[in-house]
Design a protein around this motif. Structure first.
Motif, PDB file in Angstrom:
ATOM      1  N   PHE A 271       0.844  -1.198   0.000  1.00 24.84           N
ATOM      2  CA  PHE A 271       0.000   0.000   0.000  1.00 24.84           C
ATOM      3  C   PHE A 271       0.874   1.241   0.000  1.00 24.84           C
ATOM      4  CE2 PHE A 271      -2.960  -2.863   2.451  1.00 24.84           C
ATOM      5  CZ  PHE A 271      -3.931  -2.915   1.470  1.00 24.84           C
ATOM      6  N   SER A 272       0.273   2.351  -0.375  1.00 21.28           N
ATOM      7  CA  SER A 272       0.946   3.628  -0.167  1.00 21.28           C
ATOM      8  C   SER A 272      -0.124   4.638   0.208  1.00 21.28           C
ATOM      9  CB  SER A 272       1.685   4.048  -1.424  1.00 21.28           C
ATOM     10  OG  SER A 272       0.764   4.195  -2.471  1.00 21.28           O
ATOM     11  N   ILE A 273       0.326   5.778   0.674  1.00 23.75           N
ATOM     12  CA  ILE A 273      -0.634   6.798   1.092  1.00 23.75           C
ATOM     13  C   ILE A 273      -0.348   8.076   0.318  1.00 23.75           C
ATOM     14  CG2 ILE A 273      -1.416   8.211   3.039  1.00 23.75           C
ATOM     15  CD1 ILE A 273      -0.621   5.889   4.858  1.00 23.75           C
ATOM     16  N   VAL A 274      -1.422   8.694  -0.173  1.00 23.11           N
ATOM     17  CA  VAL A 274      -1.283  10.032  -0.759  1.00 23.11           C
ATOM     18  C   VAL A 274      -2.030  10.994   0.160  1.00 23.11           C
ATOM     19  CG1 VAL A 274      -0.910   9.376  -3.164  1.00 23.11           C
ATOM     20  CG2 VAL A 274      -3.244   9.534  -2.286  1.00 23.11           C
ATOM     21  N   TYR A 275      -1.611  12.256   0.080  1.00 25.51           N
ATOM     22  CA  TYR A 275      -2.165  13.243   1.003  1.00 25.51           C
ATOM     23  C   TYR A 275      -2.779  14.376   0.202  1.00 25.51           C
ATOM     24  CZ  TYR A 275       0.749  10.694   4.312  1.00 25.51           C
ATOM     25  OH  TYR A 275       1.325   9.706   5.077  1.00 25.51           O
ATOM     26  N   GLN A 276      -4.069  14.636   0.417  1.00 26.57           N
ATOM     27  CA  GLN A 276      -4.696  15.737  -0.312  1.00 26.57           C
ATOM     28  C   GLN A 276      -4.766  16.983   0.589  1.00 26.57           C
ATOM     29  OE1 GLN A 276      -8.801  15.340  -1.750  1.00 26.57           O
ATOM     30  NE2 GLN A 276      -8.195  16.512  -3.571  1.00 26.57           N
ATOM     31  N   PRO A 277      -4.182  18.093   0.104  1.00 29.46           N
ATOM     32  CA  PRO A 277      -4.173  19.328   0.899  1.00 29.46           C
ATOM     33  C   PRO A 277      -5.592  19.831   1.166  1.00 29.46           C
ATOM     34  CG  PRO A 277      -2.636  19.483  -0.920  1.00 29.46           C
ATOM     35  CD  PRO A 277      -3.435  18.243  -1.146  1.00 29.46           C
ATOM     36  N   ILE A 278      -5.782  20.364   2.358  1.00 38.67           N
ATOM     37  CA  ILE A 278      -7.055  21.007   2.719  1.00 38.67           C
ATOM     38  C   ILE A 278      -6.716  22.468   3.020  1.00 38.67           C
ATOM     39  CG2 ILE A 278      -8.962  21.039   4.371  1.00 38.67           C
ATOM     40  CD1 ILE A 278      -8.554  18.003   4.732  1.00 38.67           C
ATOM     41  N   PHE A 279      -7.295  23.349   2.242  1.00 40.83           N
ATOM     42  CA  PHE A 279      -6.926  24.761   2.263  1.00 40.83           C
ATOM     43  C   PHE A 279      -7.777  25.515   3.277  1.00 40.83           C
ATOM     44  CE2 PHE A 279      -7.504  29.034   0.271  1.00 40.83           C
ATOM     45  CZ  PHE A 279      -6.191  29.487   0.386  1.00 40.83           C
ATOM     46  N   GLU A 290      -5.773  15.219   3.919  1.00 36.29           N
ATOM     47  CA  GLU A 290      -6.491  13.952   4.124  1.00 36.29           C
ATOM     48  C   GLU A 290      -5.639  12.820   3.576  1.00 36.29           C
ATOM     49  OE1 GLU A 290     -10.458  13.553   2.410  1.00 36.29           O
ATOM     50  OE2 GLU A 290     -10.559  11.432   3.007  1.00 36.29           O
ATOM     51  N   ALA A 291      -5.415  11.788   4.392  1.00 34.83           N
ATOM     52  CA  ALA A 291      -4.646  10.626   3.945  1.00 34.83           C
ATOM     53  C   ALA A 291      -5.569   9.710   3.151  1.00 34.83           C
ATOM     54  CB  ALA A 291      -4.082   9.878   5.144  1.00 34.83           C
ATOM     55  N   LEU A 292      -5.153   9.366   1.945  1.00 34.73           N
ATOM     56  CA  LEU A 292      -5.956   8.463   1.115  1.00 34.73           C
ATOM     57  C   LEU A 292      -5.106   7.269   0.702  1.00 34.73           C
ATOM     58  CD1 LEU A 292      -7.583  11.307  -0.960  1.00 34.73           C
ATOM     59  CD2 LEU A 292      -8.878   9.712   0.492  1.00 34.73           C
ATOM     60  N   LEU A 293      -5.665   6.116   0.892  1.00 37.98           N
ATOM     61  CA  LEU A 293      -4.928   4.880   0.665  1.00 37.98           C
ATOM     62  C   LEU A 293      -4.845   4.549  -0.822  1.00 37.98           C
ATOM     63  CD1 LEU A 293      -3.638   2.514   2.215  1.00 37.98           C
ATOM     64  CD2 LEU A 293      -5.865   1.407   2.190  1.00 37.98           C
ATOM     65  N   ARG A 294      -3.696   4.058  -1.249  1.00 34.75           N
ATOM     66  CA  ARG A 294      -3.526   3.604  -2.629  1.00 34.75           C
ATOM     67  C   ARG A 294      -2.956   2.186  -2.624  1.00 34.75           C
ATOM     68  NH1 ARG A 294      -6.622   6.845  -3.222  1.00 34.75           N
ATOM     69  NH2 ARG A 294      -6.544   8.817  -4.356  1.00 34.75           N
ATOM     70  N   TRP A 295      -3.388   1.398  -3.584  1.00 31.88           N
ATOM     71  CA  TRP A 295      -2.872   0.022  -3.688  1.00 31.88           C
ATOM     72  C   TRP A 295      -2.686  -0.319  -5.154  1.00 31.88           C
ATOM     73  CZ3 TRP A 295      -6.303  -4.935  -3.389  1.00 31.88           C
ATOM     74  CH2 TRP A 295      -5.483  -6.073  -3.413  1.00 31.88           C
ATOM     75  N   LYS A 296      -1.437  -0.574  -5.525  1.00 28.49           N
ATOM     76  CA  LYS A 296      -1.151  -1.012  -6.900  1.00 28.49           C
ATOM     77  C   LYS A 296      -1.525  -2.479  -6.988  1.00 28.49           C
ATOM     78  CE  LYS A 296       2.194   1.568  -9.476  1.00 28.49           C
ATOM     79  NZ  LYS A 296       2.680   2.664  -8.639  1.00 28.49           N
ATOM     80  N   ASN A 297      -2.660  -2.768  -7.618  1.00 34.08           N
ATOM     81  CA  ASN A 297      -3.080  -4.167  -7.715  1.00 34.08           C
ATOM     82  C   ASN A 297      -3.405  -4.520  -9.152  1.00 34.08           C
ATOM     83  OD1 ASN A 297      -6.324  -3.956  -7.927  1.00 34.08           O
ATOM     84  ND2 ASN A 297      -5.520  -2.348  -6.610  1.00 34.08           N
ATOM     85  N   SER A 298      -3.255  -5.821  -9.448  1.00 36.46           N
ATOM     86  CA  SER A 298      -3.368  -6.270 -10.835  1.00 36.46           C
ATOM     87  C   SER A 298      -4.758  -6.013 -11.417  1.00 36.46           C
ATOM     88  CB  SER A 298      -3.010  -7.750 -10.920  1.00 36.46           C
ATOM     89  OG  SER A 298      -3.743  -8.455  -9.956  1.00 36.46           O
ATOM     90  N   GLN A 299      -5.779  -5.994 -10.558  1.00 36.85           N
ATOM     91  CA  GLN A 299      -7.135  -5.818 -11.093  1.00 36.85           C
ATOM     92  C   GLN A 299      -7.547  -4.350 -11.205  1.00 36.85           C
ATOM     93  OE1 GLN A 299      -6.985  -8.184  -8.105  1.00 36.85           O
ATOM     94  NE2 GLN A 299      -8.762  -9.467  -8.478  1.00 36.85           N
ATOM     95  N   ASN A 300      -6.610  -3.468 -10.851  1.00 31.37           N
ATOM     96  CA  ASN A 300      -6.917  -2.037 -10.875  1.00 31.37           C
ATOM     97  C   ASN A 300      -8.136  -1.662 -10.046  1.00 31.37           C
ATOM     98  OD1 ASN A 300      -4.846  -0.900 -12.365  1.00 31.37           O
ATOM     99  ND2 ASN A 300      -5.739  -1.673 -14.274  1.00 31.37           N
ATOM    100  N   LEU A 301      -8.224  -2.239  -8.883  1.00 29.35           N
ATOM    101  CA  LEU A 301      -9.352  -1.914  -8.010  1.00 29.35           C
ATOM    102  C   LEU A 301      -9.138  -0.544  -7.390  1.00 29.35           C
ATOM    103  CD1 LEU A 301      -9.553  -5.314  -6.178  1.00 29.35           C
ATOM    104  CD2 LEU A 301     -11.305  -4.404  -7.683  1.00 29.35           C
ATOM    105  N   ARG A 302     -10.210   0.235  -7.346  1.00 31.06           N
ATOM    106  CA  ARG A 302     -10.130   1.550  -6.718  1.00 31.06           C
ATOM    107  C   ARG A 302     -10.247   1.382  -5.196  1.00 31.06           C
ATOM    108  NH1 ARG A 302     -14.716   3.851  -7.897  1.00 31.06           N
ATOM    109  NH2 ARG A 302     -15.516   2.224  -9.232  1.00 31.06           N
ATOM    110  N   PRO A 303      -9.790   2.401  -4.435  1.00 33.48           N
ATOM    111  CA  PRO A 303      -9.835   2.273  -2.974  1.00 33.48           C
ATOM    112  C   PRO A 303     -11.231   1.941  -2.445  1.00 33.48           C
ATOM    113  CG  PRO A 303      -8.620   4.231  -3.594  1.00 33.48           C
ATOM    114  CD  PRO A 303      -9.159   3.654  -4.854  1.00 33.48           C
ATOM    115  N   ASP A 304     -12.249   2.619  -2.962  1.00 34.39           N
ATOM    116  CA  ASP A 304     -13.581   2.328  -2.414  1.00 34.39           C
ATOM    117  C   ASP A 304     -13.980   0.877  -2.675  1.00 34.39           C
ATOM    118  OD1 ASP A 304     -13.502   3.176  -5.037  1.00 34.39           O
ATOM    119  OD2 ASP A 304     -15.586   3.819  -5.081  1.00 34.39           O
TER     120      ASP A 304
END
Ligand code: G
Ligand code: G
Ligand code: MN
Length: 504
Positions: A271-279, A290-304
């Motif tokens: 997994f990795s985490i990306v951070y979206q700025p809140i102004f 906001e920390a948002l989870l990312r996962w490089k997976n073979s099926q290209n599944l989105r986080p939700d």
């Protein structure tokens, strides 16, 4: 003596043993007699030399051959019989005396070879554990025996196979799927009311899965598996008898595989985490992300998508803990860089079943010497409603620990203003849906009222999914406190975010 004159006559034991192995006593005896004569009066060497062998000599040898052939033949016959008994036993389920799963698989492949269509049903006593625990262990077993006895009124016992302590299958070798379904329903009707077992009325919850050849598979292994899967499907199709459904099975299998790869992803740090700025509209700073989870997976599944699977499989809290660890570690890094940022972490409804996840976050922050005010938990309305009973306790724990609380996706789900008033929420996140329509009067006034309401309750407002300057300006006019969205920035990697904040 023959023994000394013709030592090779001992080699005769070999064909005797072989014939005994292949044709039992009769075969061995035949070989022994034949050998006795060939090596006796018809010994080729003696015949060609016109010599007559001593009668007692060859007769004695013949007798030995016969005795040996009978003994060995008998032993092989016993062995074969025992083997047969063993095999028959290995096809029987001891408790019920019915044939077992091995035999069913064997019969399935035999019937498949004949290429005639047939159906198989599997029945499971779903509440066997409860019967065992709350009535009696002996009654659990007897319930199964009773069910099999009832089934024997519908079909010949030879068609009933015991699969497990609470399961049995029934093969309808000349019926299609419709007939099987009718039979299953009729049988299940027997369990509508409690069944008397040793005078005790026992409620038996019986479920049934049905598969059919060649409709659901053309090999015995798969057909057998599909039988179990059909039984599984009664659960999520909310029925007592389910005909195997391939689409549902594939869907389930895919989810199952995702769950396995999620476990792997946690272990292998995929997994990795990306951070979206809140102004912050008032200060003009980025003081939150906001920390948002990312996962490089073979099926290209989105986080939700993969988060939903993780929730259903009950492993979401392991993922949430992974996020907590990596966010806190990142806060330590940022602190070294003299950056003080607050991070919002999304938590799932399942994370709030008890306070374990919260306690974990508190402990880990303490260990890393990170101030709890730097962490914010984003809960959805769904999470609050699904945890209605303990949510007040959980939230007061968060308050005690000094962790801030955001109400995420506000307005998309249950619109419970009650929660807003009752619970100690710090931030309300207005969903992108409302921001998208801020141009329309209706949504404009709704957002306006929501912000007034939130402010009256001492709650700050974050608008999500802001993509244009117009949206930003309108929100500013409505006294919205924070803006999050592509107009400010997309979610960024940790280093990109550091750069971003330093440049702004
Ligand atoms: O950027 P985005 O596509 O990541 O997010 C999609 C959805 O996934 C959002 O609803 C978001 O709240 C959720 N999400 C993103 N990261 C996490 C996480 O770490 N935990 C949980 N529970 N949900 C997350
Ligand atoms: O449900 P939650 O609010 O946690 O989800 C945030 C989601 O919104 C993430 O998937 C994030 O990538 C996405 N997101 C953030 N800003 C924008 C935006 O401006 N436009 C769109 N379309 N998505 C956004
Ligand atoms: Mn969120």
């Amino acid at each position: 003596m023959g023994g000394t004159e013709y030592p090779f006559t001992h080699l005769m034991y070999i064909p005797i043993i072989i014939s005994a192995y292949m044709f039992m006593i009769k075969g061995a005896l035949g070989t022994a007699i034949l050998g006795g004569f060939i090596l006796g009066p018809f010994m080729p060497e003696n015949v060609s030399n016109h010599i007559q062998q001593d009668l007692s000599n060859w007769l004695f040898r013949l007798c030995i051959y016969i005795v040996i052939s009978v003994v060995i033949g008998y032993l092989f016959e016993r062995l074969k019989l025992e083997h047969k008994v063993q095999i028959e036993k290995s096809y029987i389920y001891e408790l019920t005396g019915c044939q077992n799963a091995r035999k069913l698989k064997l019969d399935l492949s035999q019937m498949i070879n004949q290429q005639k269509s047939f159906s198989v049903m599997i029945f499971k006593i779903k509440n066997m554990d409860q019967i065992n625990r709350y009535v009696d262990y002996s009654i659990g077993e007897k319930s199964l025996l009773k069910a099999i006895e009832l089934m024997a009124c519908f079909v010949n016992r030879e068609k009933i196979y015991s699969i497990y302590i609470d399961e049995f299958a029934v093969a309808l070798w000349d019926s299609g799927i419709e007939v099987a379904k009718e039979n299953a329903d009729a049988f299940l009707d027997c369990f509508k009311e409690p069944i008397l077992i040793e005078g005790i009325p026992v409620t038996i919850t019986m479920k049934c899965g049905i598969t059919s050849y060649p409709l659901h598979s053309n090999n015995s292994e798969d057909l057998f598996k599909n039988l179990g899967r059909a039984l599984d499907q009664t659960e999520f199709r909310n029925t007592n008898a389910a005909i195997y459904n391939h689409v549902i099975a594939n869907d389930f299998k895919a989810k199952f595989e995702i769950v396995s790869s999620l476990y792997e992803a946690i272990k292998l740090n995929q997994f990795s985490i990306v951070y979206q700025p809140i102004f912050n509209l008032k200060s003009g700073n980025i003081d939150q992300v906001e920390a948002l989870l990312r996962w490089k997976n073979s099926q290209n599944l989105r986080p939700d998508e993969f988060i939903k699977v993780a929730e259903d499989a009950g492993i979401i809290s392991e993922i949430t803990k992974w996020v907590i660890i990596h966010v806190v570690d990142q806060l330590v890094e940022w602190e070294k860089d003299k950056l003080k940022i607050k991070v919002a972490i999304n938590v799932s409804s399942k994370d709030l079943n008890n306070d374990a996840v919260i306690q974990f976050a508190a402990n880990y922050m303490q260990k890393c010497k990170i101030d709890p005010v730097q962490i914010e938990l984003e809960l959805t309305e769904r999470a609050m409603i699904e945890n209605e009973n303990q949510i007040e306790f959980i939230m007061s724990r968060l308050k005690q620990l000094g962790i801030k609380i955001s109400l995420d996706d506000f307005g998309t789900g249950y619109n419970s203003l009650v929660q807003l008033i009752k619970l100690p929420i710090d931030y309300m996140k207005i969903d992108k849906f409302f921001v998208d329509h801020i141009q329309t009067d209706q949504h404009h006034s709704l957002i306006k009222e929501l912000i007034i309401l939130a402010h009256n309750l001492g709650i700050e407002v974050i608008a999500e999914g802001v993509e244009t300057e117009t949206q930003l300006e309108q929100l500013r006019k409505l006294s919205c406190d924070y803006i999050q969205g592509y107009y400010i920035s997309k979610p960024l990697g940790a280093e990109e975010l550091t750069e971003y904040i330093k440049n702004n």
